[in-house]
Design an enzyme around this catalytic site. Structure first.
Site, PDB file in Angstrom:
ATOM      1  N   HIS A   1     -11.595   2.653  -6.484  1.00 35.89           N
ATOM      2  CA  HIS A   1     -10.979   1.653  -6.137  1.00 35.89           C
ATOM      3  C   HIS A   1     -10.895   1.496  -4.403  1.00 35.89           C
ATOM      4  O   HIS A   1      -9.794   1.632  -3.855  1.00 35.89           O
ATOM      5  CB  HIS A   1      -9.552   1.405  -6.609  1.00 35.89           C
ATOM      6  CG  HIS A   1      -8.925   0.183  -5.963  1.00 35.89           C
ATOM      7  ND1 HIS A   1      -9.096  -1.288  -6.387  1.00 35.89           N
ATOM      8  CD2 HIS A   1      -7.743   0.049  -5.104  1.00 35.89           C
ATOM      9  CE1 HIS A   1      -8.164  -1.831  -5.796  1.00 35.89           C
ATOM     10  NE2 HIS A   1      -7.588  -1.366  -5.013  1.00 35.89           N
TER      11      HIS A   1
ATOM     12  N   ASP B   1      -9.798  -5.320  -9.549  1.00 46.41           N
ATOM     13  CA  ASP B   1     -11.325  -5.508  -9.321  1.00 46.41           C
ATOM     14  C   ASP B   1     -11.820  -6.256 -10.324  1.00 46.41           C
ATOM     15  O   ASP B   1     -12.607  -6.985 -10.120  1.00 46.41           O
ATOM     16  CB  ASP B   1     -11.854  -3.932  -9.206  1.00 46.41           C
ATOM     17  CG  ASP B   1     -11.151  -3.294  -8.094  1.00 46.41           C
ATOM     18  OD1 ASP B   1     -10.861  -3.918  -6.989  1.00 46.41           O
ATOM     19  OD2 ASP B   1     -10.655  -2.017  -8.121  1.00 46.41           O
TER      20      ASP B   1
HETATM   21  N1  NAD Z   1      -4.543  -0.495  -7.086  1.00 49.59           N
HETATM   22  C1  NAD Z   1      -4.663  -1.821  -6.634  1.00 49.59           C
HETATM   23  O1  NAD Z   1      -5.298  -2.718  -7.010  1.00 49.59           O
HETATM   24  C2  NAD Z   1      -3.810  -2.203  -5.582  1.00 49.59           C
HETATM   25  C3  NAD Z   1      -3.649  -3.620  -5.082  1.00 49.59           C
HETATM   26  C4  NAD Z   1      -2.567  -3.937  -4.267  1.00 49.59           C
HETATM   27  C5  NAD Z   1      -1.979  -3.018  -3.348  1.00 49.59           C
HETATM   28  N2  NAD Z   1      -1.991  -1.790  -4.227  1.00 49.59           N
HETATM   29  C6  NAD Z   1      -1.176  -0.832  -3.372  1.00 49.59           C
HETATM   30  O2  NAD Z   1       0.300  -0.953  -3.885  1.00 49.59           O
HETATM   31  C7  NAD Z   1       1.251  -0.357  -2.870  1.00 49.59           C
HETATM   32  C8  NAD Z   1       2.349  -1.038  -2.699  1.00 49.59           C
HETATM   33  O3  NAD Z   1       1.933  -2.360  -2.090  1.00 49.59           O
HETATM   34  P1  NAD Z   1       3.059  -3.644  -1.883  1.00 49.59           P
HETATM   35  O4  NAD Z   1       2.316  -4.675  -1.232  1.00 49.59           O
HETATM   36  O5  NAD Z   1       4.237  -3.874  -2.921  1.00 49.59           O
HETATM   37  O6  NAD Z   1       4.022  -2.849  -0.718  1.00 49.59           O
HETATM   38  P2  NAD Z   1       5.418  -3.223  -0.278  1.00 49.59           P
HETATM   39  O7  NAD Z   1       5.784  -2.404   0.874  1.00 49.59           O
HETATM   40  O8  NAD Z   1       5.884  -4.545  -0.419  1.00 49.59           O
HETATM   41  O9  NAD Z   1       6.149  -2.526  -1.431  1.00 49.59           O
HETATM   42  C9  NAD Z   1       6.461  -1.131  -1.604  1.00 49.59           C
HETATM   43  C10 NAD Z   1       7.675  -0.688  -2.321  1.00 49.59           C
HETATM   44  O10 NAD Z   1       7.770   0.831  -2.426  1.00 49.59           O
HETATM   45  C11 NAD Z   1       9.027   1.385  -2.139  1.00 49.59           C
HETATM   46  N3  NAD Z   1       9.133   2.631  -1.887  1.00 49.59           N
HETATM   47  C12 NAD Z   1       8.492   3.399  -0.904  1.00 49.59           C
HETATM   48  N4  NAD Z   1       8.815   4.695  -1.108  1.00 49.59           N
HETATM   49  C13 NAD Z   1       9.226   4.719  -2.193  1.00 49.59           C
HETATM   50  C14 NAD Z   1       9.687   5.772  -2.881  1.00 49.59           C
HETATM   51  N5  NAD Z   1       9.599   7.207  -2.637  1.00 49.59           N
HETATM   52  N6  NAD Z   1      10.140   5.755  -4.255  1.00 49.59           N
HETATM   53  C15 NAD Z   1      10.297   4.212  -4.733  1.00 49.59           C
HETATM   54  N7  NAD Z   1       9.835   3.292  -4.237  1.00 49.59           N
HETATM   55  C16 NAD Z   1       9.307   3.590  -2.889  1.00 49.59           C
HETATM   56  C17 NAD Z   1       9.405   0.395  -0.976  1.00 49.59           C
HETATM   57  O11 NAD Z   1      10.717   0.353  -0.790  1.00 49.59           O
HETATM   58  C18 NAD Z   1       8.850  -0.753  -1.356  1.00 49.59           C
HETATM   59  O12 NAD Z   1      10.007  -1.592  -1.965  1.00 49.59           O
HETATM   60  C19 NAD Z   1       0.294  -0.183  -1.577  1.00 49.59           C
HETATM   61  O13 NAD Z   1       0.014   1.377  -1.618  1.00 49.59           O
HETATM   62  C20 NAD Z   1      -0.928  -1.025  -1.894  1.00 49.59           C
HETATM   63  O14 NAD Z   1      -1.941  -0.536  -1.023  1.00 49.59           O
HETATM   64  C21 NAD Z   1      -2.810  -1.257  -4.818  1.00 49.59           C
HETATM   65  O1  LMR Z   2      -6.692  -3.847  -0.379  1.00 48.34           O
HETATM   66  C1  LMR Z   2      -5.743  -3.471  -0.656  1.00 48.34           C
HETATM   67  O2  LMR Z   2      -5.344  -2.438   0.229  1.00 48.34           O
HETATM   68  C2  LMR Z   2      -4.876  -3.725  -1.657  1.00 48.34           C
HETATM   69  C3  LMR Z   2      -5.413  -3.379  -2.862  1.00 48.34           C
HETATM   70  O3  LMR Z   2      -6.077  -2.139  -2.893  1.00 48.34           O
HETATM   71  C4  LMR Z   2      -6.449  -4.673  -3.248  1.00 48.34           C
HETATM   72  O4  LMR Z   2      -7.551  -4.289  -3.785  1.00 48.34           O
HETATM   73  O5  LMR Z   2      -6.178  -5.703  -3.157  1.00 48.34           O
END
Ligand code: NAD
Ligand code: LMR
Length: 345
Positions: A209, A182
């Site tokens: 967030h 953010d």
């Molecule tokens: N905080 C933020 O600003 C922010 C920003 C972007 C995404 N996110 C979040 O991050 C998360 C991941 O996003 P992504 O795009 O990498 O998803 P993705 O599906 O590409 O990757 C997620 C990974 O988690 C793994 N996984 C699932 N269960 C698991 C477990 N029990 N133990 C270990 N690994 C496990 C999967 O195998 C996969 O490799 C999502 O929840 C998304 O919303 C948060």
């Molecule tokens: O928007 C989402 O779901 C992923 C993450 O929280 C973001 O801000 O990009």
């Protein structure tokens, strides 16, 4: 044979470089061994984040865990010729080994959004994933700093806190919701509108967030720019909807991964610098807080040798921001309570 004058200038160049690195927390003599673990390392965020952590000279051991795919990611990243040793762990049976001795655990494990979904729609799947990973953290590395990326952050951080409390390992100074993306977005969008170089821009982002719980404080942005109110409103909305902008552009192929990996690497680096005693490391993060009446809240946090050294106050807010703060509280509180309730079921 090198002349004495050449030797002297080489020596002073090397010491200038080492004191520059030391100031940034990178001196190899003074830098302790640090183990960083990525849980969800084979995912969209996990892979580029693992690479960025491999590039971080503060890391000596990089442990990459996922339910599948980590041997390949670890083999790939391990060929990069930087300081840390890389190990890959796959499946629950190897989770303990992955976590043992960790200083910082970064959690981007779980499902991402598709168009039309809110972050809260991820709760049913991700809450369980976070709960089981945090149970393992409390067993294998109870003193590690935990950087929670998995959504919905407004609920997953309270879930983690409850899991740690039940295990008797909770230390509020060591649990962080990563809201750095953010801040990264607010800086980028502000620099564009203010027409200033982005490298020198600072914008605190408070609250949580998700949607309106993300509250950028453009009144405190530096360098100052006299932006009209309607520009501030548009910048605020764009920052709040930044995640959705990416989800829609990816059209079903996930959410922000590359910018998130960058943001996650920045925040983990700040945690490592704090642990190493670098002074004045300040980042925004969603932490246990009493700056408002809500039990968790994102604001500026000073990082130190034990994690959170000080949760900083909000500073002066504009009337628009004061209103935004009041508007976000009911939604943020409901998400926090949902997480607490889930963890105690
Ligand atoms: N905080 C933020 O600003 C922010 C920003 C972007 C995404 N996110 C979040 O991050 C998360 C991941 O996003 P992504 O795009 O990498 O998803 P993705 O599906 O590409 O990757 C997620 C990974 O988690 C793994 N996984 C699932 N269960 C698991 C477990 N029990 N133990 C270990 N690994 C496990 C999967 O195998 C996969 O490799 C999502 O929840 C998304 O919303 C948060
Ligand atoms: O928007 C989402 O779901 C992923 C993450 O929280 C973001 O801000 O990009």
């Amino acid at each position: 044979m090198m002349k004495p004058s050449m030797l002297r200038s080489l020596h002073s160049a090397v010491s200038r470089r080492s004191s520059h690195l030391a100031r940034r927390g990178y001196s190899s003599e003074s830098t302790p061994e640090r183990k960083v673990v990525v849980l969800g390392a084979a995912g969209g965020i996990g892979q580029p984040l693992s690479l960025l952590m491999k590039l971080n000279p503060l890391v000596t051991s990089l442990s990459l865990y996922d339910i599948a795919g980590t041997p390949g990611v670890a083999a790939d990243v391990s060929h990069v010729n930087t300081r840390s040793e890389v190990a890959g762990y796959q499946g629950e049976g190897e989770l303990g080994k992955a976590l043992e001795g960790a200083d910082v655990v970064i959690i981007p494990a779980g499902v991402p959004r598709k168009p039309g979904m809110t972050r809260d729609d991820l709760f049913n799947i991700n809450a369980g994933i976070v709960k089981s990973l945090c149970t393992a953290i409390s067993k294998y590395c109870p003193t590690a700093l935990v950087n929670m990326i998995s959504n919905p952050v407004n609920s997953t951080v309270p879930i983690a806190a409850e899991v740690f409390k039940k295990a008797g390992t909770y230390d509020e100074k060591r649990l962080f919701g990563v809201t750095t993306l953010d801040v990264v977005r607010a800086k980028t969008f502000y620099a564009g509108k203010a027409n200033v170089p982005v490298a020198g821009v600072n914008v605190p982002v408070i609250g949580g967030h998700a949607g309106i719980t993300i509250l950028p404080l453009f009144s405190q942005a530096t360098p100052k720019a006299n932006l009209d109110h309607d520009v501030i409103v548009a910048l605020t909305k764009r920052t709040q909807d930044g995640g959705t902008e990416v989800v829609e552009a990816k059209a079903g192929k996930g959410s922000a991964t590359l910018s998130m990996a960058y943001a996650g690497a920045l925040f983990a680096d700040a945690c490592l610098k704090g642990l190493n005693g670098v002074p004045d490391v300040v980042e925004c993060s969603f932490v246990q807080s009493n700056v408002t009446e809500l039990p968790f809240f994102a604001s500026k946090v000073r990082l130190g040798k034990n994690g959170v050294e000080e949760v900083l106050g909000l500073g002066a807010l504009s009337d628009y921001e004061k209103q935004g703060l009041e508007n976000l509280k009911p939604e943020l509180l409901a998400s926090i309570e949902k997480g607490i309730k889930f963890a105690n079921q």
